[in-house]
Design a protein around this motif. Structure first.
Motif, PDB file in Angstrom:
ATOM      1  N   ALA A 266       0.830  -1.214   0.000  1.00  0.00           N
ATOM      2  CA  ALA A 266       0.000   0.000   0.000  1.00  0.00           C
ATOM      3  C   ALA A 266       0.857   1.254   0.000  1.00  0.00           C
ATOM      4  CB  ALA A 266      -0.919  -0.027   1.217  1.00  0.00           C
ATOM      5  N   ASP A 267       2.123   1.149   0.424  1.00  0.00           N
ATOM      6  CA  ASP A 267       3.016   2.313   0.374  1.00  0.00           C
ATOM      7  C   ASP A 267       3.997   2.214  -0.802  1.00  0.00           C
ATOM      8  OD1 ASP A 267       4.368   0.220   1.581  1.00  0.00           O
ATOM      9  OD2 ASP A 267       5.433   1.480   3.026  1.00  0.00           O
ATOM     10  N   GLY A 268       3.605   1.468  -1.826  1.00  0.00           N
ATOM     11  CA  GLY A 268       4.308   1.558  -3.101  1.00  0.00           C
ATOM     12  C   GLY A 268       5.643   0.849  -3.186  1.00  0.00           C
ATOM     13  N   GLN A 269       5.794  -0.246  -2.439  1.00  0.00           N
ATOM     14  CA  GLN A 269       7.024  -1.030  -2.523  1.00  0.00           C
ATOM     15  C   GLN A 269       6.749  -2.308  -3.318  1.00  0.00           C
ATOM     16  OE1 GLN A 269       9.728   0.423  -0.692  1.00  0.00           O
ATOM     17  NE2 GLN A 269       8.139   1.991  -0.513  1.00  0.00           N
ATOM     18  N   VAL A 270       7.608  -2.599  -4.272  1.00  0.00           N
ATOM     19  CA  VAL A 270       7.493  -3.886  -4.970  1.00  0.00           C
ATOM     20  C   VAL A 270       8.154  -4.949  -4.104  1.00  0.00           C
ATOM     21  CG1 VAL A 270       8.355  -5.272  -6.898  1.00  0.00           C
ATOM     22  CG2 VAL A 270       7.420  -3.014  -7.320  1.00  0.00           C
ATOM     23  N   LEU A 274       6.264 -13.102  -1.117  1.00  0.00           N
ATOM     24  CA  LEU A 274       5.586 -12.899   0.169  1.00  0.00           C
ATOM     25  C   LEU A 274       6.620 -12.819   1.287  1.00  0.00           C
ATOM     26  CD1 LEU A 274       2.613 -12.844   1.083  1.00  0.00           C
ATOM     27  CD2 LEU A 274       2.618 -15.330   1.003  1.00  0.00           C
ATOM     28  N   PHE A 275       7.684 -13.595   1.148  1.00  0.00           N
ATOM     29  CA  PHE A 275       8.697 -13.685   2.207  1.00  0.00           C
ATOM     30  C   PHE A 275       9.961 -12.879   1.883  1.00  0.00           C
ATOM     31  CE2 PHE A 275       5.897 -17.185   2.974  1.00  0.00           C
ATOM     32  CZ  PHE A 275       5.830 -17.265   4.352  1.00  0.00           C
ATOM     33  N   ALA A 276       9.863 -11.959   0.945  1.00  0.00           N
ATOM     34  CA  ALA A 276      11.047 -11.162   0.575  1.00  0.00           C
ATOM     35  C   ALA A 276      11.548 -10.376   1.781  1.00  0.00           C
ATOM     36  CB  ALA A 276      10.678 -10.200  -0.550  1.00  0.00           C
ATOM     37  N   THR A 277      12.844 -10.204   1.852  1.00  0.00           N
ATOM     38  CA  THR A 277      13.399  -9.381   2.930  1.00  0.00           C
ATOM     39  C   THR A 277      13.867  -8.031   2.391  1.00  0.00           C
ATOM     40  OG1 THR A 277      15.441 -10.612   2.637  1.00  0.00           O
ATOM     41  CG2 THR A 277      14.066 -11.258   4.489  1.00  0.00           C
ATOM     42  N   GLU A 278      13.753  -7.844   1.071  1.00  0.00           N
ATOM     43  CA  GLU A 278      14.046  -6.520   0.529  1.00  0.00           C
ATOM     44  C   GLU A 278      12.909  -6.073  -0.389  1.00  0.00           C
ATOM     45  OE1 GLU A 278      16.342  -7.015  -3.574  1.00  0.00           O
ATOM     46  OE2 GLU A 278      17.705  -6.875  -1.865  1.00  0.00           O
ATOM     47  N   GLU A 279      12.774  -4.758  -0.531  1.00  0.00           N
ATOM     48  CA  GLU A 279      11.700  -4.193  -1.341  1.00  0.00           C
ATOM     49  C   GLU A 279      12.292  -3.158  -2.282  1.00  0.00           C
ATOM     50  OE1 GLU A 279       9.102  -2.558   1.691  1.00  0.00           O
ATOM     51  OE2 GLU A 279       8.202  -4.538   2.071  1.00  0.00           O
ATOM     52  N   SER A 280      11.551  -2.827  -3.316  1.00  0.00           N
ATOM     53  CA  SER A 280      12.005  -1.792  -4.247  1.00  0.00           C
ATOM     54  C   SER A 280      10.986  -0.652  -4.194  1.00  0.00           C
ATOM     55  CB  SER A 280      12.100  -2.399  -5.647  1.00  0.00           C
ATOM     56  OG  SER A 280      12.429  -1.399  -6.564  1.00  0.00           O
ATOM     57  N   ASP A 281      11.471   0.544  -3.900  1.00  0.00           N
ATOM     58  CA  ASP A 281      10.598   1.672  -3.570  1.00  0.00           C
ATOM     59  C   ASP A 281      10.140   2.430  -4.820  1.00  0.00           C
ATOM     60  OD1 ASP A 281       9.351   3.862  -2.552  1.00  0.00           O
ATOM     61  OD2 ASP A 281      11.048   4.561  -1.355  1.00  0.00           O
ATOM     62  N   LEU A 282       8.981   2.052  -5.347  1.00  0.00           N
ATOM     63  CA  LEU A 282       8.467   2.758  -6.532  1.00  0.00           C
ATOM     64  C   LEU A 282       7.782   4.067  -6.150  1.00  0.00           C
ATOM     65  CD1 LEU A 282       7.002   0.009  -8.904  1.00  0.00           C
ATOM     66  CD2 LEU A 282       9.331   0.867  -8.690  1.00  0.00           C
ATOM     67  N   LYS A 283       7.266   4.124  -4.913  1.00  0.00           N
ATOM     68  CA  LYS A 283       6.542   5.345  -4.514  1.00  0.00           C
ATOM     69  C   LYS A 283       7.474   6.559  -4.518  1.00  0.00           C
ATOM     70  CE  LYS A 283       6.203   6.522  -0.376  1.00  0.00           C
ATOM     71  NZ  LYS A 283       6.125   6.069   0.988  1.00  0.00           N
ATOM     72  N   ALA A 301      13.986  -5.013 -12.472  1.00  0.00           N
ATOM     73  CA  ALA A 301      15.191  -5.335 -11.697  1.00  0.00           C
ATOM     74  C   ALA A 301      14.806  -6.004 -10.374  1.00  0.00           C
ATOM     75  CB  ALA A 301      16.003  -4.066 -11.439  1.00  0.00           C
ATOM     76  N   ALA A 302      13.733  -5.511  -9.747  1.00  0.00           N
ATOM     77  CA  ALA A 302      13.303  -6.078  -8.451  1.00  0.00           C
ATOM     78  C   ALA A 302      12.909  -7.546  -8.616  1.00  0.00           C
ATOM     79  CB  ALA A 302      12.139  -5.265  -7.885  1.00  0.00           C
ATOM     80  N   VAL A 303      12.182  -7.855  -9.685  1.00  0.00           N
ATOM     81  CA  VAL A 303      11.741  -9.242  -9.884  1.00  0.00           C
ATOM     82  C   VAL A 303      12.930 -10.136 -10.244  1.00  0.00           C
ATOM     83  CG1 VAL A 303      10.319 -10.764 -11.315  1.00  0.00           C
ATOM     84  CG2 VAL A 303       9.361  -8.632 -10.424  1.00  0.00           C
ATOM     85  N   SER A 304      13.912  -9.580 -10.948  1.00  0.00           N
ATOM     86  CA  SER A 304      15.046 -10.412 -11.371  1.00  0.00           C
ATOM     87  C   SER A 304      15.806 -10.957 -10.154  1.00  0.00           C
ATOM     88  CB  SER A 304      15.980  -9.619 -12.281  1.00  0.00           C
ATOM     89  OG  SER A 304      16.689  -8.667 -11.514  1.00  0.00           O
ATOM     90  N   ARG A 305      15.670 -10.274  -9.022  1.00  0.00           N
ATOM     91  CA  ARG A 305      16.412 -10.702  -7.812  1.00  0.00           C
ATOM     92  C   ARG A 305      15.626 -11.691  -6.944  1.00  0.00           C
ATOM     93  NH1 ARG A 305      17.571  -5.000  -7.916  1.00  0.00           N
ATOM     94  NH2 ARG A 305      15.934  -4.558  -6.389  1.00  0.00           N
ATOM     95  N   LYS A 306      14.497 -12.159  -7.444  1.00  0.00           N
ATOM     96  CA  LYS A 306      13.645 -13.050  -6.646  1.00  0.00           C
ATOM     97  C   LYS A 306      14.373 -14.347  -6.291  1.00  0.00           C
ATOM     98  CE  LYS A 306       9.064 -15.172  -7.289  1.00  0.00           C
ATOM     99  NZ  LYS A 306       7.691 -14.654  -7.418  1.00  0.00           N
ATOM    100  N   ARG A 307      14.199 -14.779  -5.043  1.00  0.00           N
ATOM    101  CA  ARG A 307      14.851 -16.024  -4.613  1.00  0.00           C
ATOM    102  C   ARG A 307      14.032 -17.241  -5.054  1.00  0.00           C
ATOM    103  NH1 ARG A 307      16.138 -14.308   1.530  1.00  0.00           N
ATOM    104  NH2 ARG A 307      13.884 -14.170   1.432  1.00  0.00           N
ATOM    105  N   ALA A 308      14.637 -18.409  -4.921  1.00  0.00           N
ATOM    106  CA  ALA A 308      13.987 -19.633  -5.428  1.00  0.00           C
ATOM    107  C   ALA A 308      12.685 -19.937  -4.694  1.00  0.00           C
ATOM    108  CB  ALA A 308      14.946 -20.810  -5.294  1.00  0.00           C
ATOM    109  N   GLY A 309      12.641 -19.634  -3.403  1.00  0.00           N
ATOM    110  CA  GLY A 309      11.437 -19.965  -2.640  1.00  0.00           C
ATOM    111  C   GLY A 309      11.448 -19.305  -1.286  1.00  0.00           C
TER     112      GLY A 309
END
Ligand SMILES: Nc1nc2c(ncn2[C@@H]2O[C@H](COP(=O)(O)OP(=O)(O)OP(=O)(O)O)[C@@H](O)[C@H]2O)c(=O)[nH]1
Ligand SMILES: C[S@@+](CC[C@H](N)C(=O)[O-])C[C@H]1O[C@@H](n2cnc3c(N)ncnc32)[C@H](O)[C@@H]1O
Ligand code: SF4
Ligand code: SF4
Length: 329
Positions: A266-270, A274-283, A301-309
């Motif tokens: 809701a505050d504009g972070q990609v 669900l369990f990501a420990t980092e976010e990308s600030d689009l807001k 770029a944010a999605v490219s860094r997604k972990r396996a699970g």
């Protein structure tokens, strides 16, 4: 496209419209609630629609799920849905909600083009509901479900988290009731995403246990009529079908290998998981004047860094600092 380094492509965008909620489900947040995000930090309706448009028009998003917190608390919801269903190509647009207020809003949402809803309901007993959600609103949820069905927001799916000693004796009655009403019930394994960090593996009712509870009363057969694809729910035909029941075994039967999801808070972070420990600030980027191209590039770029699970079973597993209600469930 939103492709990660394992070759998975995110096409299902889950957008949290608010972190606020009018319930306090014990597996999600404490009875006193949480410190909600200040209004100035929430994306405006225009900002939400701008980012969703970038997702749909440039990045290959084909499904948009509005969630929260409680999305029905967002005043501009009908407007946001109207503008989302007007996009070209038109995405599938759905809502995950606790159902409170749906009795009033279902018709307008259907008119806005909403395709379907998932409603959370963990118990058939108003007293258990009050114990579990800390609010006496069982009747509102039942009325919301009926209104959604009446408005044609089908299939109406029901989400139930079973908790040991609280509502696990209701698996069979819940399924029986949903079958009678024509709703598709899904049982969910509880995940370590509550704000209180109270999750324990021993207390979690597992997918195996849920299936054992059901098979005493129903004949369940694997549903090979429809492809599961990336769906969290493993579906079973009940008594030969066509009715189905789902089991979402996020912890003991993870489905991360087929994940096609990406989240916007809701505050504009990609969040790429669900369990990501980092976010990308689009807001902040957007408010600093970033162009659509720049926002799209950050998102890719944010999605490219997604972990396996999710890694819940790894010794190094860390529960994300944001709870489910703030991430967008
Ligand atoms: N591990 C994991 N669980 C998820 C994810 N998305 C949803 N879930 C689980 O699935 C439950 C139901 O989510 P819903 O929002 O109803 O949607 P869905 O079941 O994913 O999607 P549909 O069946 O298409 O409506 C949530 O409460 C979560 O427990 C995810 O990305 N990862
Ligand atoms: C976070 S809620 C947001 C939408 C809405 N407030 C609702 O309850 O449907 C989305 C879904 O997440 C589920 N959920 C919440 N906390 C969970 C947890 N710790 N583990 C598994 N599912 C959870 C809820 O049951 C609900 O079905
Ligand atoms: S699960 Fe949904 S309804 Fe329950 S407290 Fe969390 S956000 Fe609110
Ligand atoms: S836990 Fe992360 S990777 Fe796994 S299905 Fe959910 S969002 Fe996808």
């Amino acid at each position: 496209m939103l492709r990660d380094s394992f070759g998975r492509v995110a096409t299902d965008l889950r957008v949290s419209l608010t972190d606020k909620c009018n319930l306090r489900c014990t597996y999600c947040m404490p009875p006193e609630g949480l410190d909600w995000l200040p209004n100035a930090q929430l994306l405006t309706a225009d900002e939400i629609v701008r980012l969703v448009t970038i997702g749909v028009e440039r990045l290959g998003v084909t499904e948009v799920r509005y969630t929260g917190g409680e999305p029905l608390l967002r005043r501009e919801l009908v407007d946001i849905v109207t503008r989302t269903t007007a996009l070209d190509p038109r995405p599938q647009v759905s809502l995950t909600t606790n159902g409170i207020g749906l009795a009033r809003l279902a018709e307008s949402l259907a008119g806005a083009g909403l395709d379907r809803v998932n409603v959370s309901l963990d118990t058939l007993d108003p007293a258990t509901f009050k114990q579990l959600a800390h609010r006496d609103r069982h009747a509102d949820v039942i009325a919301g479900l009926a209104a959604a069905d009446q408005a044609g927001l089908r299939p109406v799916k029901v989400n139930a988290v079973l908790m040991r000693g609280v509502n696990d004796h209701e698996a069979v009655p819940l399924l029986r009731w949903c079958l009678e009403q024509g709703y598709e019930l899904r049982f969910i394994e509880q995940m370590p995403l509550d704000a209180q960090h109270g999750w324990s593996r021993d207390d979690m009712v597992t997918a195996d246990e849920i299936l054992a509870l059901l098979t005493g009363s129903f004949d369940l057969t694997a549903d090979d009529l429809e492809e599961r694809g990336s769906a969290p729910a493993e579906r079973f035909l009940v008594d030969g079908g066509p009715a189905r029941v789902g089991v979402i075994g996020s912890v003991t039967r993870p489905f991360c290998g087929a994940c096609d999801r990406v989240r916007l808070t809701a505050d504009g972070q990609v969040r790429n998981c669900l369990f990501a420990t980092e976010e990308s600030d689009l807001k902040t980027a957007m408010r600093d004047g970033a162009s659509d191209d720049e926002l799209a590039a950050r998102w890719v770029a944010a999605v490219s860094r997604k972990r396996a699970g999710h890694g819940i079973d790894d010794p190094s597993f860390l529960q994300p600092s944001r709870p489910m209600s703030a991430i967008g469930g």
